[in-house]
Design an enzyme around this catalytic site. Sequence first.
Site, mmCIF file in Angstrom:
data_model
loop_
_atom_site.group_PDB
_atom_site.id
_atom_site.type_symbol
_atom_site.label_atom_id
_atom_site.label_comp_id
_atom_site.label_asym_id
_atom_site.label_seq_id
_atom_site.Cartn_x
_atom_site.Cartn_y
_atom_site.Cartn_z
ATOM 1 N N ASN A 9 0.879 -1.168 0.000
ATOM 2 C CA ASN A 9 0.000 0.000 0.000
ATOM 3 C C ASN A 9 0.918 1.220 0.000
ATOM 4 O O ASN A 9 1.479 1.569 1.030
ATOM 5 C CB ASN A 9 -0.903 -0.012 1.242
ATOM 6 N N LYS A 11 0.105 4.156 -0.273
ATOM 7 C CA LYS A 11 -0.554 5.351 0.296
ATOM 8 C C LYS A 11 -0.342 6.536 -0.654
ATOM 9 O O LYS A 11 -0.192 6.327 -1.856
ATOM 10 C CB LYS A 11 -0.056 5.617 1.718
ATOM 11 N N HIS A 90 -9.565 1.319 4.810
ATOM 12 C CA HIS A 90 -8.287 1.540 5.496
ATOM 13 C C HIS A 90 -8.523 2.503 6.667
ATOM 14 O O HIS A 90 -9.341 3.419 6.565
ATOM 15 C CB HIS A 90 -7.252 2.114 4.523
ATOM 16 N N GLU A 92 -6.975 4.952 7.624
ATOM 17 C CA GLU A 92 -6.807 6.375 7.286
ATOM 18 C C GLU A 92 -8.067 6.910 6.614
ATOM 19 O O GLU A 92 -8.399 8.095 6.759
ATOM 20 C CB GLU A 92 -5.551 6.544 6.412
ATOM 21 N N GLU A 162 -5.404 -4.347 10.745
ATOM 22 C CA GLU A 162 -4.403 -3.295 10.898
ATOM 23 C C GLU A 162 -4.702 -2.499 12.165
ATOM 24 O O GLU A 162 -5.526 -1.584 12.145
ATOM 25 C CB GLU A 162 -4.432 -2.365 9.683
ATOM 26 N N GLY A 168 2.548 2.797 10.740
ATOM 27 C CA GLY A 168 3.485 3.897 10.532
ATOM 28 C C GLY A 168 4.164 4.358 11.810
ATOM 29 O O GLY A 168 4.812 5.396 11.841
ATOM 30 N N SER A 207 3.527 -1.643 10.425
ATOM 31 C CA SER A 207 4.977 -1.681 10.663
ATOM 32 C C SER A 207 5.607 -3.040 10.355
ATOM 33 O O SER A 207 6.534 -3.456 11.043
ATOM 34 C CB SER A 207 5.308 -1.233 12.093
HETATM 35 P P1 13P Z 1 2.981 0.722 7.711
HETATM 36 O O1 13P Z 1 3.504 -0.572 7.145
HETATM 37 O O2 13P Z 1 3.681 1.933 7.173
HETATM 38 O O3 13P Z 1 2.875 0.691 9.192
HETATM 39 O O4 13P Z 1 1.472 0.851 7.153
HETATM 40 C C1 13P Z 1 0.591 -0.190 7.301
HETATM 41 C C2 13P Z 1 -0.608 0.114 6.485
HETATM 42 O O5 13P Z 1 -1.388 0.982 6.808
HETATM 43 C C3 13P Z 1 -0.798 -0.663 5.254
HETATM 44 O O6 13P Z 1 -2.075 -0.444 4.737
#
Ligand code: 13P
Length: 249
Positions: A9, A11, A90, A92, A162, A168, A207
């Site tokens: 992803n 992002k 997601h 976010e 997640e 992150g 992560s």
């Molecule tokens: P990270 O791997 O940067 O923690 O992000 C996870 C994520 O949100 C994948 O969709």
Amino acid sequence: MRRKLVSANWKMNGSRAANAAWLAEFDGRDLACDVVVCAPYVYLPQVIEGLRGGETGAQNLSAEAPGAFTGEIAGEMLLDLGCRWAIVGHSERRAFYGESNDVIAAKAARAIGLGLRPIVCVGETLAEREAGRTQAVIDAQLDAVLARCTPTQLLAGAVAYEPVWAIGTGKTASPAQVQEVHAAIRARLARVNGAAAAQLRLLYGGSVKPANAFELFTQPDVDGGLIGGASLQARDFRAICETACEAAR
Ligand code: 13P
């Protein structure tokens, strides 16, 4: 045996030049796991064209059919490009764009109805975990989806756990914490359809790095990962995919 699935992803990251370099470096054609790369909408054609050994996904889609929804992207458009997958719900999207469990469920149902494979994300915040509400929060997220989609329909895609506090932040959930939640997700789905629940792929995201992927991917109910930050480097993403293949042996 569920085949492992690893999805990048990206992002809201990338540029034509950076993506070209990534696509030149990554080659997944020899991997014994499924690979998906979820890129920003505008770069999907570039990834579809250049990705070797994998399928392409969007990071979102509209819950609506094509029409007067300025700024939105319909699932039909994704399929028209050759995009096969879409992340739905997601954290976010939930946190920053106010997407409710019901909107997310509608998106998952729309994706499935069109033949687009959804990666449905669920997960709790730190406050929810500390309040002992992890399972209740995830159950509500799942139940909203199950009100519109059967577990058999979800088999076209995957569910990704997640935990918001691990995204992150560099704080990975422990393998035991991940396994506990994945087993509970599978049990919840099994109340509706045990056979489908046993086959559905459950991904972990938060992560994941080359260094911690093996202990996560060898948990019995962890069928792969949804990788954010570490997927921006082709080399790290490839290492995580290789680890998924190794964990399946
Ligand atoms: P990270 O791997 O940067 O923690 O992000 C996870 C994520 O949100 C994948 O969709």
